[in-house]
Scaffold this active site. Structure first.
Site, PDB file in Angstrom:
ATOM      1  N   GLU A  48      31.638   8.716   2.002  1.00 43.66           N
ATOM      2  CA  GLU A  48      32.318   8.683   3.303  1.00 43.66           C
ATOM      3  C   GLU A  48      31.346   9.148   4.395  1.00 43.66           C
ATOM      4  O   GLU A  48      31.449  10.264   4.903  1.00 43.66           O
ATOM      5  CB  GLU A  48      33.562   9.578   3.287  1.00 43.66           C
ATOM      6  CG  GLU A  48      34.625   9.147   2.284  1.00 43.66           C
ATOM      7  CD  GLU A  48      35.816  10.098   2.256  1.00 43.66           C
ATOM      8  OE1 GLU A  48      35.719  11.209   2.824  1.00 43.66           O
ATOM      9  OE2 GLU A  48      36.850   9.732   1.667  1.00 43.66           O
ATOM     10  N   GLU A  54      36.861  10.107  14.169  1.00 44.62           N
ATOM     11  CA  GLU A  54      36.867  11.399  13.486  1.00 44.62           C
ATOM     12  C   GLU A  54      37.260  12.512  14.463  1.00 44.62           C
ATOM     13  O   GLU A  54      37.621  12.267  15.608  1.00 44.62           O
ATOM     14  CB  GLU A  54      35.495  11.669  12.848  1.00 44.62           C
ATOM     15  CG  GLU A  54      35.469  11.430  11.336  1.00 44.62           C
ATOM     16  CD  GLU A  54      36.413  12.333  10.562  1.00 44.62           C
ATOM     17  OE1 GLU A  54      36.792  13.407  11.083  1.00 44.62           O
ATOM     18  OE2 GLU A  54      36.783  11.965   9.439  1.00 44.62           O
ATOM     19  N   ARG A  64      32.072  17.863  -0.983  1.00 43.21           N
ATOM     20  CA  ARG A  64      32.206  17.781   0.468  1.00 43.21           C
ATOM     21  C   ARG A  64      30.983  18.250   1.262  1.00 43.21           C
ATOM     22  O   ARG A  64      30.965  18.120   2.481  1.00 43.21           O
ATOM     23  CB  ARG A  64      33.427  18.602   0.891  1.00 43.21           C
ATOM     24  CG  ARG A  64      34.729  18.054   0.322  1.00 43.21           C
ATOM     25  CD  ARG A  64      35.908  18.977   0.592  1.00 43.21           C
ATOM     26  NE  ARG A  64      36.079  19.274   1.995  1.00 43.21           N
ATOM     27  CZ  ARG A  64      36.653  18.450   2.886  1.00 43.21           C
ATOM     28  NH1 ARG A  64      37.114  17.274   2.489  1.00 43.21           N
ATOM     29  NH2 ARG A  64      36.767  18.798   4.150  1.00 43.21           N
ATOM     30  N   GLU A  84      34.199   7.319  11.433  1.00 44.73           N
ATOM     31  CA  GLU A  84      34.075   7.183   9.980  1.00 44.73           C
ATOM     32  C   GLU A  84      34.597   5.811   9.567  1.00 44.73           C
ATOM     33  O   GLU A  84      35.631   5.357  10.053  1.00 44.73           O
ATOM     34  CB  GLU A  84      34.867   8.274   9.255  1.00 44.73           C
ATOM     35  CG  GLU A  84      34.776   8.177   7.726  1.00 44.73           C
ATOM     36  CD  GLU A  84      35.537   9.297   7.024  1.00 44.73           C
ATOM     37  OE1 GLU A  84      36.197   9.003   6.005  1.00 44.73           O
ATOM     38  OE2 GLU A  84      35.473  10.441   7.488  1.00 44.73           O
ATOM     39  N   HIS A 143      31.058  13.003   2.423  1.00 41.39           N
ATOM     40  CA  HIS A 143      31.771  13.399   1.205  1.00 41.39           C
ATOM     41  C   HIS A 143      31.554  12.340   0.132  1.00 41.39           C
ATOM     42  O   HIS A 143      31.564  11.133   0.431  1.00 41.39           O
ATOM     43  CB  HIS A 143      33.260  13.549   1.478  1.00 41.39           C
ATOM     44  CG  HIS A 143      33.586  14.531   2.557  1.00 41.39           C
ATOM     45  ND1 HIS A 143      34.838  14.640   3.121  1.00 41.39           N
ATOM     46  CD2 HIS A 143      32.813  15.461   3.180  1.00 41.39           C
ATOM     47  CE1 HIS A 143      34.828  15.585   4.040  1.00 41.39           C
ATOM     48  NE2 HIS A 143      33.608  16.098   4.102  1.00 41.39           N
ATOM     49  N   ARG A 167      41.087  21.987   1.798  1.00 44.04           N
ATOM     50  CA  ARG A 167      39.791  21.368   2.043  1.00 44.04           C
ATOM     51  C   ARG A 167      38.715  22.373   2.450  1.00 44.04           C
ATOM     52  O   ARG A 167      37.653  21.972   2.904  1.00 44.04           O
ATOM     53  CB  ARG A 167      39.937  20.289   3.128  1.00 44.04           C
ATOM     54  CG  ARG A 167      40.824  19.129   2.692  1.00 44.04           C
ATOM     55  CD  ARG A 167      41.172  18.213   3.857  1.00 44.04           C
ATOM     56  NE  ARG A 167      42.147  17.198   3.451  1.00 44.04           N
ATOM     57  CZ  ARG A 167      41.838  15.953   3.114  1.00 44.04           C
ATOM     58  NH1 ARG A 167      40.594  15.558   3.108  1.00 44.04           N
ATOM     59  NH2 ARG A 167      42.776  15.102   2.770  1.00 44.04           N
ATOM     60  N   ASP A 225       0.842  -1.188   0.000  1.00 50.85           N
ATOM     61  CA  ASP A 225       0.000   0.000   0.000  1.00 50.85           C
ATOM     62  C   ASP A 225       0.886   1.250   0.000  1.00 50.85           C
ATOM     63  O   ASP A 225       1.411   1.654   1.031  1.00 50.85           O
ATOM     64  CB  ASP A 225      -0.903  -0.009   1.236  1.00 50.85           C
ATOM     65  CG  ASP A 225      -1.800   1.223   1.322  1.00 50.85           C
ATOM     66  OD1 ASP A 225      -1.809   2.007   0.352  1.00 50.85           O
ATOM     67  OD2 ASP A 225      -2.477   1.388   2.353  1.00 50.85           O
ATOM     68  N   GLU A 282      29.817   9.768   7.947  1.00 53.63           N
ATOM     69  CA  GLU A 282      30.280   9.850   9.328  1.00 53.63           C
ATOM     70  C   GLU A 282      29.090   9.715  10.271  1.00 53.63           C
ATOM     71  O   GLU A 282      27.942   9.978   9.889  1.00 53.63           O
ATOM     72  CB  GLU A 282      31.000  11.181   9.564  1.00 53.63           C
ATOM     73  CG  GLU A 282      32.243  11.349   8.706  1.00 53.63           C
ATOM     74  CD  GLU A 282      32.788  12.757   8.697  1.00 53.63           C
ATOM     75  OE1 GLU A 282      33.983  12.926   8.377  1.00 53.63           O
ATOM     76  OE2 GLU A 282      32.021  13.696   8.991  1.00 53.63           O
ATOM     77  N   GLU A 305      35.874  15.252  -5.294  1.00 54.87           N
ATOM     78  CA  GLU A 305      35.267  14.970  -3.993  1.00 54.87           C
ATOM     79  C   GLU A 305      34.349  16.119  -3.623  1.00 54.87           C
ATOM     80  O   GLU A 305      34.812  17.226  -3.338  1.00 54.87           O
ATOM     81  CB  GLU A 305      36.345  14.799  -2.923  1.00 54.87           C
ATOM     82  CG  GLU A 305      35.781  14.584  -1.521  1.00 54.87           C
ATOM     83  CD  GLU A 305      36.857  14.693  -0.434  1.00 54.87           C
ATOM     84  OE1 GLU A 305      36.551  14.363   0.717  1.00 54.87           O
ATOM     85  OE2 GLU A 305      37.979  15.141  -0.746  1.00 54.87           O
TER      86      GLU A 305
END
Length: 444
Positions: free
Chosen positions: A133, A190, A336, A197, A246, A317, A54, A135, A334
């Site tokens: 990745e 982390e 982020r 992670e 990420h 970063r 349903d 976390e 990547e």
């Protein structure tokens, strides 16, 4: 996880392994795993796509007068859960959702991702590889099993026990994932206390999204066995880093990584640069999907290693997109800003849609920003055209609604239901009186 099955093999394995029940899993609009559990006697019927459910009972699916839907199991997702009792094993199959007329249901997130992958195939790309990745935090639970705000450790980045008291839980998660077919690449504490992670090998887009959902299920189950609560909430605690997801990504033609060009100074092909330009162009609009909760935007603030600014770099970063140093087959970008509260099927779909728009329109990539954006003045950021991600969910939803590239790839059904639900979420948050307000203003 990676091993192709036939229907006959699944029926044989179920009998040999004494599987008693099968969970037919699918994902709702907001990324929550749903399932219909059937006894093993109904397995053959399920494998023939004959199990109905349903859809009106699932938020964001359909109205009550349109409720009948069918589950089409992906036989390559067959898996026996290792934490169930040996005498009564439970298996699962991840399913696509179909309408009674045999057409894919337009509100099925997994089917939506497959649809945009079909567009990529029409452009000559045989696969999108994604390495997520995700976390998470581990909190202690109380006597009734409910989560407390007490962390199970005070560890930091790459710490070991006894500081990292989550190590045993993390190790059991890794062992369970490996037993289920995951190829684990790294596991570590982390930056924030209680934050962890576990990285697993990249896969094609649909399998990567399936793996994220399975990963979350395993993490929560193993944590609960150890008296802990695992949360993928983006920012559960003030003053420390939040949890991201990420997403490393690249496009392939057969065995060729189309993001690599050995003749280019940066080792990046025109395809990679155009894809990245598309990501940067649409990031402000697709943030509502990659960061879909009120809480998501408590993470996306300066000072906690989360990206706030729309730029890219090979060397630091702080921007939205980083290009890791590896080249050749490992060339990738990547992204982020995504967080683990996102529906992985929809998140990967909008990333791919943005990148393909860059390729189709041959968008030009801006120069990389290799200095720390957090330390730049507003004038400096404006001078080199560095934009910001939305500051809250309301702004993100408004941007999403006006971007036809992103809403078109998700389709009218998903886009409209998502916008309505998120506006209701924002209004509920906006009108609530929070603890901070009482502490700040109660003496006025």
């Amino acid at each position: 996880m990676g091993k192709p099955f036939t229907k006959e093999e699944i029926l044989t394995i179920a009998k040999q392994e004494n599987v008693r029940y099968i969970r037919l899993q699918f994902t709702d609009l907001f990324g929550l795993i749903k399932n219909v559990e059937i006894p093993v006697s109904q397995l053959e019927k399920a494998l023939n796509n004959q199990i109905m459910f349903d859809g009106s009972s699932i938020e964001g699916f359909v109205r009550i007068e349109e409720s009948d839907m069918y589950l089409y199991p992906d036989i390559n997702t067959w898996l026996i859960f290792p934490w169930e009792a040996n005498e009564s094993k439970i298996a699962r199959l991840i399913c696509d959702v179909y309408l009674p007329d045999g057409n894919p249901f337009p509100g099925d997130p997994r089917g939506t991702l497959k649809k945009i992958l079909g567009e990529a195939k029409n452009l000559g790309f045989t696969a999108m590889n994604v390495g997520p990745e995700p976390e998470f935090f581990l909190f202690k639970t109380n006597d009734t099993g409910r989560p407390t705000m007490e962390l199970n450790d005070n560890g930091g980045y790459f710490d070991l026990s006894p500081v990292d008291l989550g190590e045993n839980c993390r190790r059991e998660i890794v062992l369970t994932l490996e037993e289920m077919g995951f190829e684990i690449e790294a596991s570590h504490h982390e930056v924030a206390p209680g934050q962890h992670e576990i990285d697993f090998k990249y896969a094609d887009a649909v399998e990567a999204a399936d793996q994220i959902q399975t990963f979350k299920l395993v993490v929560k189950n193993i944590a609960r066995k150890q008296g802990l609560h695992a949360t993928f909430m983006p920012k559960p605690l003030y003053g420390v880093n939040g949890s991201g997801m990420h997403c490393h990504q690249s496009l392939f033609r057969g065995k060729e990584n189309t993001f690599y060009d050995e003749k280019d100074e940066q080792g990046l092909s025109e395809t990679a640069k155009q894809y990245l330009a598309g990501i940067l162009k649409h990031a402000y609009s697709f943030a509502a999907i990659t960061n879909p909760t009120v809480n998501s935007y408590k993470r996306l603030v300066p000072g906690y290693e989360a990206p706030c600014y729309i730029a890219w770099s090979e060397k630091n970063r702080s921007p939205l997109v980083r290009v890791p140093a590896s080249r050749g087959m490992s060339t990738r970008i990547e992204l982020r800003n995504p967080d683990p509260s996102a529906n992985p099927y929809l998140a990967i779909a909008v990333m791919l849609a943005a990148g393909l728009d860059g390729i189709k329109n041959r968008l030009e990539l801006n120069k990389p920003v290799n200095q720390n954006i957090y330390q730049m003045s507003e004038e400096e950021k404006e001078r080199i055209s560095i934009g910001s991600l939305p500051k809250d969910l309301e702004e993100a939803v408004a941007a999403f609604e006006t971007n036809e590239v992103i809403t078109n790839v998700l389709g009218e059904h998903i886009s409209n239901h998502f916008i309505l639900a998120k506006r209701m979420e924002w209004e509920a948050y906006r009108t609530q009186v929070h603890t901070w307000e009482r502490e700040e203003y109660i003496d006025y």
